[in-house]
Design a protein around this motif. Structure first.
Motif, PDB file in Angstrom:
ATOM      1  N   TRP A  47     -58.807 111.844 -67.090  1.00 31.23           N
ATOM      2  CA  TRP A  47     -58.177 110.582 -66.695  1.00 31.23           C
ATOM      3  C   TRP A  47     -57.932 110.535 -65.196  1.00 31.23           C
ATOM      4  O   TRP A  47     -58.156 109.527 -64.550  1.00 31.23           O
ATOM      5  N   HIS A  57     -54.811 106.056 -62.861  1.00 33.18           N
ATOM      6  CA  HIS A  57     -55.291 106.760 -64.055  1.00 33.18           C
ATOM      7  C   HIS A  57     -54.236 106.769 -65.148  1.00 33.18           C
ATOM      8  O   HIS A  57     -54.552 106.749 -66.337  1.00 33.18           O
ATOM      9  N   TYR A  61     -54.774 105.774 -69.117  1.00 35.15           N
ATOM     10  CA  TYR A  61     -54.393 106.670 -70.208  1.00 35.15           C
ATOM     11  C   TYR A  61     -53.359 106.010 -71.123  1.00 35.15           C
ATOM     12  O   TYR A  61     -53.483 106.074 -72.346  1.00 35.15           O
TER      13      TYR A  61
END
Length: 91
Positions: A47, A57, A61
Motif C-alpha cells: 500500500w 496510501h 487501504y
C-alpha cells in the motif's frame, strides 16, 4: 508515471450501483481511490508504494479494508459476472 491505471467513465458507471451510500461527509474521489486499489492489486505492490497520483496510501487501504469487510467488492464482482451470464465464476 505514465503507466497508471484509471477507470473509465463507462467502468465507473457500471460500478456505481454497488457503492454504499455516503453517510456524513462525502467520500474521497471514488475513481481515484478505486483506480489506486486496482493498480496496487494488479501490480502486487505494498500500500505504501502506491503512486502519489492516487492519493494517500492510507486512504486506499482504508477503503479497501472497509469495503472488503462489508462485502462490497464481492457484490461488485458477482454483479458484473451475472451481467454476462456467469453464475458461478467470479474473478
Amino acid at each position: 508515471m505514465s503507466d497508471l491505471f484509471w477507470l473509465s467513465d463507462a467502468q465507473m458507471a457500471r460500478l456505481e450501483p454497488y457503492f454504499p451510500k455516503s453517510h456524513g461527509k462525502p467520500r474521497v474521489d471514488d475513481r481515484r481511490v478505486l483506480s489506486g486499489i486496482i493498480f496496487i492489486n494488479r501490480n502486487g505492490l505494498r500500500w505504501r508504494d502506491a503512486p502519489k497520483e492516487y492519493g494517500p496510501h492510507k486512504t486506499l487501504y482504508n477503503r479497501w479494508k472497509r469495503w472488503s469487510d462489508k462485502g462490497i467488492f464481492a457484490k461488485m464482482m458477482a454483479g458484473l459476472a451475472a451481467e454476462h451470464g456467469e453464475k458461478k465464476t467470479v474473478m
